[in-house]
Structure formats: structure tokens, C-alpha cells
Design an enzyme around this catalytic site. Sequence first.
Site, mmCIF file in Angstrom:
data_model
loop_
_atom_site.group_PDB
_atom_site.id
_atom_site.type_symbol
_atom_site.label_atom_id
_atom_site.label_comp_id
_atom_site.label_asym_id
_atom_site.label_seq_id
_atom_site.Cartn_x
_atom_site.Cartn_y
_atom_site.Cartn_z
ATOM 1 N N TYR A 36 -3.554 -7.147 0.724
ATOM 2 C CA TYR A 36 -3.027 -6.213 -0.285
ATOM 3 C C TYR A 36 -4.103 -5.230 -0.756
ATOM 4 C CZ TYR A 36 -0.483 -4.799 -4.546
ATOM 5 O OH TYR A 36 0.148 -4.091 -5.537
ATOM 6 N N LYS B 251 -4.114 -1.130 -0.261
ATOM 7 C CA LYS B 251 -4.132 -0.188 -1.389
ATOM 8 C C LYS B 251 -5.395 0.680 -1.356
ATOM 9 C CE LYS B 251 -0.176 -1.431 -3.249
ATOM 10 N NZ LYS B 251 0.982 -0.508 -3.258
HETATM 11 P P1 NAP Z 1 8.907 -5.095 -6.816
HETATM 12 O O1 NAP Z 1 9.686 -5.353 -8.048
HETATM 13 O O2 NAP Z 1 8.755 -6.190 -5.813
HETATM 14 O O3 NAP Z 1 9.495 -3.786 -6.111
HETATM 15 C C1 NAP Z 1 9.133 -3.389 -4.818
HETATM 16 C C2 NAP Z 1 10.326 -2.698 -4.197
HETATM 17 O O4 NAP Z 1 9.957 -2.248 -2.876
HETATM 18 C C3 NAP Z 1 11.502 -3.651 -4.031
HETATM 19 O O5 NAP Z 1 12.694 -3.015 -4.443
HETATM 20 C C4 NAP Z 1 11.486 -3.940 -2.540
HETATM 21 O O6 NAP Z 1 12.759 -4.262 -1.999
HETATM 22 C C5 NAP Z 1 11.014 -2.607 -1.984
HETATM 23 N N1 NAP Z 1 10.545 -2.739 -0.605
HETATM 24 C C6 NAP Z 1 9.832 -3.762 -0.060
HETATM 25 N N2 NAP Z 1 9.611 -3.548 1.244
HETATM 26 C C7 NAP Z 1 10.192 -2.347 1.544
HETATM 27 C C8 NAP Z 1 10.309 -1.580 2.733
HETATM 28 N N3 NAP Z 1 9.755 -2.011 3.878
HETATM 29 N N4 NAP Z 1 10.974 -0.407 2.698
HETATM 30 C C9 NAP Z 1 11.544 0.030 1.531
HETATM 31 N N5 NAP Z 1 11.463 -0.655 0.370
HETATM 32 C C10 NAP Z 1 10.792 -1.841 0.368
HETATM 33 O O7 NAP Z 1 7.404 -4.664 -7.181
HETATM 34 P P2 NAP Z 1 6.825 -3.672 -8.310
HETATM 35 O O8 NAP Z 1 5.968 -4.475 -9.187
HETATM 36 O O9 NAP Z 1 7.888 -2.829 -8.883
HETATM 37 O O10 NAP Z 1 5.843 -2.794 -7.391
HETATM 38 C C11 NAP Z 1 6.100 -1.448 -7.030
HETATM 39 C C12 NAP Z 1 4.803 -0.868 -6.466
HETATM 40 O O11 NAP Z 1 3.769 -0.952 -7.446
HETATM 41 C C13 NAP Z 1 4.275 -1.593 -5.235
HETATM 42 O O12 NAP Z 1 3.721 -0.670 -4.319
HETATM 43 C C14 NAP Z 1 3.190 -2.464 -5.811
HETATM 44 O O13 NAP Z 1 2.200 -2.794 -4.845
HETATM 45 C C15 NAP Z 1 2.633 -1.569 -6.891
HETATM 46 N N6 NAP Z 1 1.880 -2.285 -7.931
HETATM 47 C C16 NAP Z 1 2.485 -3.169 -8.766
HETATM 48 C C17 NAP Z 1 1.731 -3.809 -9.729
HETATM 49 C C18 NAP Z 1 2.330 -4.787 -10.710
HETATM 50 O O14 NAP Z 1 1.591 -5.320 -11.526
HETATM 51 N N7 NAP Z 1 3.626 -5.022 -10.688
HETATM 52 C C19 NAP Z 1 0.364 -3.577 -9.831
HETATM 53 C C20 NAP Z 1 -0.218 -2.679 -8.955
HETATM 54 C C21 NAP Z 1 0.546 -2.023 -8.013
HETATM 55 P P3 NAP Z 1 13.303 -5.783 -1.986
HETATM 56 O O15 NAP Z 1 13.031 -6.394 -3.263
HETATM 57 O O16 NAP Z 1 14.741 -5.597 -1.786
HETATM 58 O O17 NAP Z 1 12.543 -6.449 -0.924
#
Ligand code: NAP
Length: 246
Positions: free
Chosen positions: A154, A158
Site C-alpha cells: 500500500y 501511494k
Molecule cells: P473504501 O470505503 O474501501 O472505498 C474504496 C472504494 O473503491 C470502494 O467503493 C471500492 O469498491 C472501490 N474500488 C475498489 N477497487 C476498485 C476497482 N478496481 N475499480 C473501481 N473501484 C474500486 O475506502 P476509503 O477509505 O473511502 O478510501 C478511498 C481512498 O482513500 C482510497 O484510495 C484509499 O487508499 C484512500 N485513503 C483512505 C484513508 C482512510 O483512512 N480511510 C487514508 C488514506 C488514504 P468495493 O467496496 O465495492 O470493493
Amino acid sequence: MLKGRTAIVTGSGRGIGKAIALKLASMGANVVINDIPSSEDADKTCEEVKAMGVGSAVIKGDVRNIEDVKTLVNTTVKEFGSIDIFVNNAGVTRDGLMLRMSEEDWDLVMDINLKGAFNCIKTVARPMMKQRKGSIINIASIVGVMGNAGQANYSASKAGLIGLTKTTAKEFASRGIRCNAVAPGFIRSAMTDVLSDEVKQQYFDAIPLGKFGETDDIANVVAFLASDMSNYVTGQVINIDGGLVM
Ligand code: NAP
């Protein structure tokens, strides 16, 4: 502020992507919701966006698949007339210490988080170049800046996304396309809900502002980068982490 503009947000059925979609819609943009084909959340998010009085559509597809990405971008341009804002938000984790990390888990995370963004940028750059205007925003992570034990795949994906952001900014600046990244810290979402209480507490103790982030904290900064308010900003990475990294 974004009236008449069209945005695509990948992985926007739920979580941070959904918050970004709703924020851009609240500012007047039409928003296309993308998520994986099996997503049950995308239609609901699309309805919520439409209820704000802007155009919206669900175009499902896997960002790893270049044909899916071409369909996503080309259908958007056909239906809405332009593509002005593209948010690379789709992302996954498959955590584990490096010595035990399988090749499969390494490849999956790199393919979705990094190659997926490359596919999207390469595809959306063409119509944006024709328009001579566009804003691409990549959702990176502070672990791409500082590293994190248990997240070799991861953090590398990133960090790669941050490099891709800067190269995109340099290659397309002369065509009027800006590209920036945000690096969220610990944001409350499905991705962080699964972490153990011990890990959550460790993060919490290290956050100077003394609270976890909310999905709207990310959406607000993305909205700034999507709008003309950031017209002179490109190639930057903005940490949104309550001061965790400084
Ligand atoms: P999340 O709730 O798991 O949302 C991720 C979304 O991406 C889900 O709707 C997922 O679909 C979709 N997805 C996964 N694989 C995909 C693909 N191959 N093609 C299209 N869509 C896909 O996570 P989140 O926390 O909202 O994270 C969103 C972004 O922020 C990510 O890039 C994550 O790395 C980044 N981020 C999050 C955090 C945090 O603390 N939450 C911190 C740093 C960075 P399904 O659920 O249907 O699989």
C-alpha cells in the site's frame, strides 16, 4: 462554483469517494459515479447526487481494466459534453508484514491503486487536452510519504501515485491540465473500521489535533483542487491528517 462542469470519481459508491461526489455536486458539478461491477452502493450514491439538482450517472468498471476506463471516460464525454474533473479515489489495502506478504497481495494493491490511476490519467488526458483545461486529483496517503510497517504494498502504491502526480503535472501543464494529490491520514471509513483497537489508539495518540478525520475533511480539499480557486496550484501533495505528518 462548479456549475456546468463534469466530474468522474472512481470508487465513489461509498466512503471518501462518495463524500467527494456529494461535495462536488453541492457546488454544481455533474458527477459520474464509478465503482466495481459488483458494487451495490453506486446506484444509491447516484440518486443522492441527482437529488442535489445536478446530472449524474453510474458507470461501473474496474480501474485495472483499460477498456472499462475508456468506456467510463468516453461515455461521460458523450453524455455530459465534457470532462473537467477526474478524481482517482479507488483503492484497496491488503496489509501484512513484508516477509509474509504474498505476491498476489502485492500485485493486487499495485494494480488497483497505481496502475488503475495510470490507466485513468492516460485516458482522461486526451479529452482534457482537447478542452485545454482539466483538474486531476489523486487520493494518495500519508503512508506513501512516511512508510508504515505492515503496508509495503500500500505505501509503495501511494508513494508511486505521488510520483505519478508530479510527472502528470509536468507533462500536461502546457495543455492547461493541473494534477495534484491529497494524502489523507486516518479517516473514519470502511477501510479503517477493520483496524484493531490497538492500531486505532496508536494513530489517535499521534494526531496533534486529537481526533480522527472525517470523509468530508478530504472532500473539502478535493473541492478546492477541483475548482478555479486553485488555478495556480499543480504538482502538489496536500496532507490532510490532523498534523500527523509535518
Ligand atoms: P473504501 O470505503 O474501501 O472505498 C474504496 C472504494 O473503491 C470502494 O467503493 C471500492 O469498491 C472501490 N474500488 C475498489 N477497487 C476498485 C476497482 N478496481 N475499480 C473501481 N473501484 C474500486 O475506502 P476509503 O477509505 O473511502 O478510501 C478511498 C481512498 O482513500 C482510497 O484510495 C484509499 O487508499 C484512500 N485513503 C483512505 C484513508 C482512510 O483512512 N480511510 C487514508 C488514506 C488514504 P468495493 O467496496 O465495492 O470493493
